[in-house]
Design a protein around this motif. Structure first.
Motif, PDB file in Angstrom:
ATOM      1  N   VAL A 196     -16.607 -26.450  -8.292  1.00 12.51           N
ATOM      2  CA  VAL A 196     -17.274 -24.409  -8.178  1.00 12.51           C
ATOM      3  C   VAL A 196     -16.557 -23.715  -7.499  1.00 12.51           C
ATOM      4  O   VAL A 196     -14.748 -23.850  -7.277  1.00 12.51           O
ATOM      5  N   GLU A 197     -16.407 -22.570  -7.838  1.00 17.86           N
ATOM      6  CA  GLU A 197     -15.504 -21.510  -8.177  1.00 17.86           C
ATOM      7  C   GLU A 197     -15.880 -20.133  -7.972  1.00 17.86           C
ATOM      8  O   GLU A 197     -17.282 -20.258  -7.692  1.00 17.86           O
ATOM      9  N   PRO A 198     -15.695 -18.780  -6.956  1.00 21.32           N
ATOM     10  CA  PRO A 198     -15.702 -18.190  -6.335  1.00 21.32           C
ATOM     11  C   PRO A 198     -16.571 -17.176  -7.376  1.00 21.32           C
ATOM     12  O   PRO A 198     -16.367 -17.254  -8.653  1.00 21.32           O
ATOM     13  N   GLY A 199     -17.655 -16.681  -6.976  1.00 27.51           N
ATOM     14  CA  GLY A 199     -18.395 -16.298  -7.757  1.00 27.51           C
ATOM     15  C   GLY A 199     -19.355 -16.873  -8.291  1.00 27.51           C
ATOM     16  O   GLY A 199     -20.994 -16.258  -8.269  1.00 27.51           O
ATOM     17  N   ASP A 200     -19.593 -17.968  -8.075  1.00 25.94           N
ATOM     18  CA  ASP A 200     -20.433 -18.752  -8.266  1.00 25.94           C
ATOM     19  C   ASP A 200     -21.809 -19.009  -7.359  1.00 25.94           C
ATOM     20  O   ASP A 200     -21.435 -18.940  -5.181  1.00 25.94           O
ATOM     21  N   GLU A 201     -23.175 -18.837  -7.540  1.00 20.52           N
ATOM     22  CA  GLU A 201     -24.344 -18.579  -6.362  1.00 20.52           C
ATOM     23  C   GLU A 201     -24.406 -20.131  -6.306  1.00 20.52           C
ATOM     24  O   GLU A 201     -24.926 -20.829  -6.850  1.00 20.52           O
ATOM     25  N   ILE A 202     -24.871 -20.341  -4.775  1.00 16.53           N
ATOM     26  CA  ILE A 202     -25.330 -21.934  -4.789  1.00 16.53           C
ATOM     27  C   ILE A 202     -25.993 -21.824  -3.431  1.00 16.53           C
ATOM     28  O   ILE A 202     -26.548 -21.057  -2.724  1.00 16.53           O
TER      29      ILE A 202
END
Length: 800
Positions: free
Chosen positions: A324-330
């Motif tokens: 998971v990276e910053p900017g991913d929508e979860i």
């Protein structure tokens, strides 16, 4: 008559001729008296029951404005780990933490002030984690309260967090350098005597003696000072540490050396003393590096592989947390953990931060609000946008430090602690006896060697380290094979289990293979969409089956959603009031046509609509697991479902050991009843509707079809695909116990042989200093590599 020494009730210091008296009790100063009165006022009597005179002597109070700077936001923000509304969590470094009484008092701070909600001590790091309500007590007032009971936080270290280990390493290397320089030079000055068998002429001998003595002084008072400081601090509190024998050995050698240098003009034990400290410090450094190398892989591999649902457009994909990276929508569903600090992009959330703060009061969040990692969503489905990089170790630490589900202490660990406490006293007694015996024979030099060698060669470190390294590497073996253990304490508890209780749905049944069938009035497409949209919010296996049944329906954002544990779901979507679950929960009068399967009843707008039937498929290896554990354990089945499969399951479970229609509280009570009969209970559930039973059990095991269905109530999480290895996991914990006992035996044999040789006078302090760390490292290496070897052997066979 000689006056008896009067000691302070609080800290144990000498009260002198004029003690401060309160309520007939003697104190050394007004500070100690004040602290005692504060604790007495709040009925915290147990503080003085756990340890005798556990307090710290109070220094003169400083000006009240000492902590005024904590009112500045820029300073407070550096200390605050979590803040949501008025709820704040901080972690403070408190050097004064030193005993069980300290832990007890600091974990009962809520009795001193109602604004403090929860506190937890990390004794090894001398840290206390405190959750408080800032509207009732400010950060400054909290620190002043700690100061008033003389648990003074070191604010600068608390802000820095973990101290820079490289500074510690450099400090140790500097001390090794000083000791090594002195040792090499002193040995050089002594070479003529070693080779010629006699000292040099008087003038040159005097010069070398003085130079050797000058070099030895910084070795004793700089390089070896940590041993003296540790021994003094512990001894002043009545605690006998394992550093005490070493400090005594160094001190005795230095005193005898000083006498011989000053009064007899010879080097005494300068060579042995400098060599002793040098090899002790080298061993200390080597031990640290060895343990670091042996434990790094274990720490990294033992993290449970949390996964999340990432959204790419309208497509869902399951990925491991590490990707998971910053900017991913979860996508976060009901009861799922928030994996990283994020912002809500869609939906309304009800976040339970008890996993982070210890406080169970849910917090409502709306679109655009910030949410912290470790919170658990209790409402419907939400979407979040990741703001910071995921720190899986943060979630793991929260799991490891969670104090909500504390179990009974370990017997083998308690035994180790008891042996370690008595070890130093026994060694001191043997050293004094050996010294006295050789002195009676008139051999003073050998008596000194014997006394020092016994103190140095004997070491309980190997004994103390056997448990964490054996059980730690067991965690590593388990992690590689799909079982993720909360901490090393769980390993021994698992080895003592004699009773196993299984939940049915989602534990021994495979939710992914369960297919729903519907019977009832035909639903309109709009009604199907409403049911589908509500079932999407839940992670329960039966809800997942309903979601798959209506997978072609259109999703509608629910207006409301509530999931009642073990009962069912109700909410509103697309203008329809939807309710499904157990028959009594839905309160509908439809008669079941099929009692051979699991049933979920449905009502729409308060009217009965139909029933969903689920044909249960059991997990691969279910029969193998039951047959392998049945001879060694009492096994039970508890289910909240109907008894439609009682006939089938009776072939696996003993008569009278199968129970259906059990509510969550019934399951917890059943576990308690077993424990009242002195049973050690392992509860296996899916972690969704079994939290009460999991909390009550001695070991709580969640079987997770999707690894992000993780319950903090669990002591362990088992990947569903590795369910067939359950018996192997339990069996291997017993192998680990045997390895610990073997390590104990090796440690005892080393100490017996080493002390015996030392008593004979044939072991110099320098050789003893070399043997001490080698023994510890060798026992640790034995525990580590033996555990890994047998683990590889056991699970290789299990996979064949």
């Amino acid at each position: 008559m000689k006056n008896e020494k009067v000691t302070c009730v609080h800290c144990g210091s000498d009260c002198g001729r004029n003690p401060v008296v309160w309520n007939g009790l003697n104190f050394c100063c007004n500070g100690c008296s004040t602290v005692y009165q504060i604790l007495n006022e709040h009925k915290l009597y147990k503080y003085y029951d756990i340890e005798k005179t556990p307090g710290i002597r109070i220094e003169p109070a400083e000006h009240k404005s000492k902590y005024e700077y904590l009112e500045k936001e820029e300073v407070a923000s550096k200390l605050i780990r979590f803040r949501e509304g008025d709820t704040v969590k901080i972690v403070l470094y408190i050097p004064a933490i030193h005993c069980a009484s300290c832990i007890w008092l600091l974990e009962h701070l809520n009795t001193l002030h109602k604004g403090i909600k929860h506190s937890l001590v990390n004794f090894a790091r001398k840290e206390v984690s405190i959750t408080f309500n800032q509207s009732e007590i400010s950060l400054r007032n909290l620190v002043e309260l700690l100061d008033s009971i003389h648990y003074i936080p070191d604010i600068s270290t608390s802000i820095e967090g973990l101290e820079d280990s490289s500074k510690t390493d450099k400090s140790l290397l500097y001390k090794i350098g000083v000791a090594g320089f002195a040792f090499i030079n002193v040995m050089t000055y002594s070479l003529p005597a070693y080779f010629n068998g006699k000292p040099l002429d008087d003038d040159l001998n005097t010069v070398f003696t003085i130079l050797s003595y000058i070099l030895v002084i910084p070795v004793v008072f700089y390089s070896a000072r940590d041993y003296f400081i540790s021994s003094w601090k512990n001894s002043s509190k009545g605690i006998i540490s394992i550093d005490l024998p070493i400090a005594l050995g160094v001190l005795v050698l230095f005193m005898v050396t000083s006498y011989e240098v000053i009064f007899q003009n010879n080097q005494g034990y300068c060579d042995s003393l400098s060599g002793l400290v040098f090899f002790l410090l080298v061993g200390k450094w080597y031990q640290g590096k060895s343990y670091e190398a042996l434990s790094f892989d274990r720490d990294y591999k033992s993290y449970f592989p949390v996964a999340v649902t990432r959204l790419i457009g309208n497509t869902e994909e399951n990925i491991l947390l590490e990707n998971v990276e910053p900017g991913d929508e979860i996508l976060i569903r009901n009861k799922e953990l928030i994996p990283a600090d994020s912002v809500i992009t869609e939906g309304e959330a009800i976040i339970d931060y008890s996993f982070v703060t210890g406080e169970a009061t849910p917090v409502r969040k709306k679109t655009g609000d910030f949410v912290y990692a470790g919170g658990r969503q209790l409402g419907g489905m939400i979407k979040i946008l990741v703001q910071q990089s995921v720190d899986q170790s943060h979630l793991t630490k929260l799991w490891n430090q969670d104090s909500t589900y504390i179990k009974n202490p370990d017997s083998i660990k308690t035994l180790s602690d008891k042996i370690s406490k008595k070890f130093t006293i026994i060694v001191l007694s043997i050293a004094v006896s050996g010294f006295t015996g050789w002195l009676l024979f008139g051999d003073f030099k050998t008596a000194i060697y014997v006394f020092t060698s016994v103190l140095i060669v004997a070491c309980p470190c190997a004994l103390v380290l056997s448990i964490p390294f054996t059980f730690g590497n067991t965690m590593h073996v388990f992690g590689k094979n799909g079982l993720y253990i909360k901490n090393t304490d769980v390993i021994e508890k698992l080895s003592q289990i004699d009773t196993i209780v299984f939940d049915k749905t989602g534990t021994i049944t495979d939710p992914n293979s369960s297919q729903a069938e519907y019977s009832g009035r035909k639903l309109t497409p709009e009604e199907e969409s409403a049911v589908y949209s509500l079932s999407m919010q839940s992670t329960h296996p039966l809800s997942n089956s309903i979601t798959r049944y209506y997978q072609d329906s259109q999703y509608i954002q629910p207006e409301s959603f509530t999931e009642v544990e073990g009962r069912g779901i109700f909410g509103r979507a697309g203008g329809f009031e939807i309710k499904y679950g157990l028959q009594e929960f839905v309160n509908q009068g439809i008669n079941s046509e099929n009692r051979k399967s699991t049933e979920v009843f449905l009502s729409i707008d308060g009217q009965p609509a139909g029933v969903y039937y689920f044909r249960n498929a059991y997990r691969d290896g279910f029969e193998e697991v039951i047959n392998s554990i049945k001879p060694a354990f009492d096994i039970y089945l508890l289910s909240g479902d109907n008894d439609s499969e009682k006939e089938h399951l009776s072939a696996y479970f003993p008569a009278g050991h199968i129970f259906f229609n059990r509510k969550p509280q019934d399951k917890a009570q059943f576990i308690l009843d077993l424990q009242s009969k002195n049973r050690r209970v392992l509860m296996t559930g899916d972690g969704l509707n079994d939290a009460g039973a999991l909390m009550q059990s001695d070991v709580a095991l969640s079987v997770a079809s999707k690894v992000y269905h993780f319950s903090p109530a669990s002591d362990a999480v088992l990947e569903a695909g590795k369910f067939h290895l359950l018996a192997q996991f339990i069996s291997f914990t017993r192998t680990s116990r045997k390895i610990v006992k073997a390590s104990f035996i090796i440690s005892f044999l080393y100490n017996i042989i080493g002390i015996s040789i030392a008593l004979s006078g044939k072991l110099s302090p320098v050789i003893a200093a070399i043997l001490m760390p080698v023994s510890s490292v060798s026992v640790v290496a034995f525990a580590t590599f033996t555990t890994l070897y047998f683990g590889k052997l056991r699970f290789r066979k299990a996979k064949v």
